[in-house]
Design an enzyme around this catalytic site. Structure first.
Site, short mmCIF file in Angstrom:
data_model
loop_
_atom_site.label_atom_id
_atom_site.label_comp_id
_atom_site.label_asym_id
_atom_site.label_seq_id
_atom_site.Cartn_x
_atom_site.Cartn_y
_atom_site.Cartn_z
N LEU A 189 10.64 -55.78 26.49
CA LEU A 189 11.15 -56.98 27.17
C LEU A 189 10.36 -58.24 26.84
O LEU A 189 10.52 -59.26 27.49
CB LEU A 189 11.18 -56.74 28.69
CG LEU A 189 12.05 -55.54 29.12
CD1 LEU A 189 12.08 -55.41 30.64
CD2 LEU A 189 13.48 -55.66 28.57
N HIS A 243 20.18 -52.94 21.63
CA HIS A 243 20.70 -53.79 22.71
C HIS A 243 21.88 -53.07 23.37
O HIS A 243 22.78 -52.58 22.67
CB HIS A 243 21.16 -55.14 22.12
CG HIS A 243 21.62 -56.09 23.18
ND1 HIS A 243 20.74 -56.86 23.90
CD2 HIS A 243 22.84 -56.36 23.68
CE1 HIS A 243 21.42 -57.58 24.79
NE2 HIS A 243 22.69 -57.28 24.67
N ASN A 254 14.42 -44.16 25.29
CA ASN A 254 14.78 -44.29 23.88
C ASN A 254 13.66 -43.74 22.98
O ASN A 254 13.93 -43.10 21.97
CB ASN A 254 15.07 -45.76 23.52
CG ASN A 254 16.51 -46.13 23.80
OD1 ASN A 254 17.42 -45.36 23.50
ND2 ASN A 254 16.73 -47.30 24.38
N ASP A 301 18.87 -61.62 19.51
CA ASP A 301 20.00 -60.70 19.29
C ASP A 301 20.93 -61.21 18.18
O ASP A 301 22.14 -60.99 18.22
CB ASP A 301 20.81 -60.49 20.58
CG ASP A 301 19.98 -59.90 21.71
OD1 ASP A 301 19.06 -59.14 21.41
OD2 ASP A 301 20.26 -60.21 22.87
N ASN A 345 15.95 -53.58 16.84
CA ASN A 345 16.05 -53.64 18.30
C ASN A 345 17.31 -52.90 18.72
O ASN A 345 18.30 -52.89 17.99
CB ASN A 345 16.16 -55.12 18.74
CG ASN A 345 16.26 -55.27 20.25
OD1 ASN A 345 15.50 -54.65 20.99
ND2 ASN A 345 17.20 -56.07 20.70
N GLY A 382 10.87 -45.54 28.65
CA GLY A 382 10.71 -44.96 27.32
C GLY A 382 11.69 -43.85 27.00
O GLY A 382 11.38 -42.94 26.22
#
Lengths: 212, 212
Positions: free
Chosen positions: A91, A110, A14, A151, A108, A12
């Protein structure tokens, strides 16, 4: 006030970057109203609790099959009713019905410069392993809207990071987090919260901050 | 003194960047000994002549089939006997026999951050069209060794360039040239001429310049 639900699977960091940015005013007009983890042991849940934010565990393992998990996940999101869902190292593939219900309201992060090193099977440390295998000299991170692909949604923001010759997947991962992910994600949330991000013809347009 | 043959198809701005860098000392221990173009009308040939460099035209169109062109191209390269072949906007696929004869002595400049926007059919303006179509916020350029694949050889150097919201393929191409290609290519030639580039296990290692 933008209501944000953050979905996580692990440490966590982020999430922490977002919470810190809200606390110190780099993100305005947004609040994290819940943190959802598929992993009951995720450190991210502790970070949420410390901030007095509801911490919810929702794991495919607790459901007889994927479709019942997908239904439960979507219902939980509709119940939480966020303006934005942030996948911050989550995930689990977000169910198609959730994506449909939150069109251009799921982002999201990436850890590469999409379209390099993304797609099925390319997440977490594997992304950096692939970058080092290919021997690239520049990598980075991308924040994008989530659509039904993997993505493949519209790119909102990217930041480049230099690869060092002595990098391991671990050192590269750490530097991409510090230099790119923790910078980009708060910026994007602030931009969305302040109505500066628009999707037009599948591409993102950003209005610059007004100069004061 | 590194003998360099530069292969071109068009304007030859990358060739000019190399010639300028030799003239002003940013490239040392290297000289361009010939310029080869598949296009008799290439402006690059004029640039070569102005510098007193032999300008050679070798076009697949002048041969009955590809295999006879490939043979002629390889024989010409062996005759010129360069230490390094630089593909600077050369739109002809280098014959496999040339690649075999000049192992890790052919470099190409590609106007994207490989592995993004590269491979078959991705050259020139098309690279930038694809980048804008995908809506990326960061692109750049790559110098890499040429192997038997298309844009698949070891990456030597990369440089990132920001995409602007109002970019067209043409404006983006120009900025990638100015900010990345014309910087990277002279740097790499200088590094190779001064023995700072090594290929180990399919990856490039660069020794830093000695501090004086």
């Amino acid at each position: 006030m933008l209501k944000v639900v953050v979905c996580v699977s692990g440490g966590g960091t982020n999430l922490q970057a977002v919470l810190d940015a809200i606390d110190d005013g780099r993100i305005t007009n947004a609040q994290v109203t819940a943190v959802v983890s598929n992993n009951a042991g995720a450190m991210a849940l502790e970070r949420a609790k410390k901030h007095g934010i509801p911490a919810i565990v929702l794991s495919p393992r607790d459901y007889p099959d994927r479709s019942s998990f997908n239904g439960a996940f979507t219902r939980k999101m509709l119940e939480l009713n966020p303006d934005l869902i942030v996948l911050a190292g989550f995930l689990v593939k977000v169910p198609a019905e959730t994506v449909a219900a939150f069109d251009n309201r799921i982002v999201n992060i990436h850890p590469s410069l999409i379209p390099s090193f993304c797609g099925v099977g390319c997440y977490g440390l594997k992304v950096h392993e692939k970058a080092l295998e290919r021997g690239v000299k520049i990598t980075g991170a991308t924040v994008h809207f989530v659509n039904e692909g993997m993505d493949e949604g519209p790119v909102i923001a990217q930041k480049a990071v230099e690869v060092r010759q002595d990098d391991t997947p671990e050192t590269l991962q750490r530097r991409v987090m510090e230099q790119a992910e923790w910078v980009l994600l708060p910026q994007v949330i602030d931009d969305i919260a302040n109505n500066r991000i628009f999707v037009e013809n599948g591409k993102v347009r950003k209005e610059e901050k007004e100069k004061i």
